[in-house]
Design an enzyme around this catalytic site. Structure first.
Site, short mmCIF file in Angstrom:
data_model
loop_
_atom_site.label_atom_id
_atom_site.label_comp_id
_atom_site.label_asym_id
_atom_site.label_seq_id
_atom_site.Cartn_x
_atom_site.Cartn_y
_atom_site.Cartn_z
N SER A 86 -10.28 -58.89 -28.43
CA SER A 86 -9.18 -59.61 -29.06
C SER A 86 -9.72 -60.76 -29.91
CB SER A 86 -8.19 -60.08 -27.99
OG SER A 86 -7.02 -60.61 -28.57
N HIS A 190 -0.98 -57.79 -29.89
CA HIS A 190 -1.49 -56.47 -30.27
C HIS A 190 -0.42 -55.39 -30.24
CE1 HIS A 190 -5.36 -58.37 -30.33
NE2 HIS A 190 -5.20 -58.76 -29.08
#
Length: 314
Positions: A86, A190
């Protein structure tokens, strides 16, 4: 071969930067970066409580700064590859020479603010699913309208969606899943819920001039090595609204012949996954400066990492 990895949001804990400020130059570096982005990294890394550093707009730059400080403290290191989970991909981009410190912190500050704004539109969240079969779990999540936002490997998938969808998941686990653990995060990262942040991040990225990676840079979009700085930056932009495929990154580590994995501060999450998914690979998490000597020993055991990676990619 050594791979250097950087964790994502959720790895931060109150006061985790405190011991690092005892190292020469660290506080000055953090204060310079703080001034550049208008956020007191020293305060948030040493004095702030858990709720304050859970704020996406704070957590993201704090994590990148911590990763860079700890990586610098290692001294000279040439890993065979770098990767990040991430927001850790921005840390990895600096380690690979794609971005400098200031550009990276400027980008991640805008990323955090944009994602915080997107998260405020709808009440959303994330939950970790432990155990279960990948395909069965993903099909069940899709039935509930949830996104497999982080496919982490080692029997772990993180689902994301509205709070109502998360509640439905807790009441109706996929077959084989042992536990559903709601995560203390600000939103459904996400996923499509982060789409509003993509345009803001793309605008910020247009102001940067990335260099091509000097090391093998593994993208968590698909576990592939990325050869140009432009593509790295494009993937960093799109990543905020698309799933993290850390499982594919670990498959690539296997293919490259990685024998050691070192996770920069605040380490622990990715080394835990590697211990389960990469048997035989030595792992070490940088949590405090007390871990530096052991980390340097790990590095010394893989002195030709960069050369090995170049050969593997030839």
């Amino acid at each position: 071969m050594l791979v250097l990895v950087a964790p994502g949001q959720g790895a931060q804990t109150p006061g985790f930067l405190t011991p690092w400020l005892d190292l020469p130059g660290v506080e000055d570096r953090l204060r310079a970066l703080s001034a550049a982005i208008g956020l007191d990294l020293v305060h948030y890394g040493t004095k702030a409580d858990a709720d304050e550093i859970r704020d996406t707009a704070v957590a993201q730059p704090l994590l990148v700064a911590a990763g860079l400080v700890s990586a610098t403290a290692l001294g000279e290191v040439s890993p065979g590859a770098v990767a990040g989970h991430s927001v850790g991909e921005i840390t990895a981009a600096v380690l690979a020479g794609v971005l400098d410190d200031t550009d990276a912190l400027t980008l991640v500050r805008k990323r955090g603010l944009a994602m915080a704004e997107a998260a405020a539109i709808t009440a959303t969240g994330m939950a970790a699913l432990l155990g279960g079969d990948h395909d069965t779990t993903v099909a069940h999540l899709e039935k509930l309208g949830l996104t497999p936002a982080n496919v982490n490997g080692a029997g772990q998938i993180v689902a994301a969606g509205t709070l109502e969808q998360i509640a439905a998941l807790e009441a109706d686990k996929p077959e084989g899943v042992r536990r559903v653990v709601p995560l203390k995060v600000a939103g459904a990262f996400h996923t499509e819920h982060m789409a509003p942040a993509v345009d803001a991040l793309a605008e910020a990225a247009r102001e940067l001039t990335p260099a091509d990676p000097k090391l093998t840079y593994i993208s968590n979009k698909d576990g592939k090595a990325v050869a140009t700085g432009t593509e790295v930056l494009d993937r960093l932009v799109g990543q905020v609204a698309n799933p993290v495929r850390w499982d594919l990154c670990m498959e690539t580590f296997k293919e490259l012949g990685v024998t050691a994995l070192l996770e920069v501060c605040p380490g622990g999450t990715l080394t835990g996954l590697a211990k389960r998914a990469l048997p035989g690979v030595r792992t070490l998490a940088l949590k405090t400066p007390d871990d530096l000597d052991a980390a340097r020993e790990l590095i010394a055991a893989a002195p030709d990492s960069a050369a090995d990676a170049a050969g593997a990619n030839a």
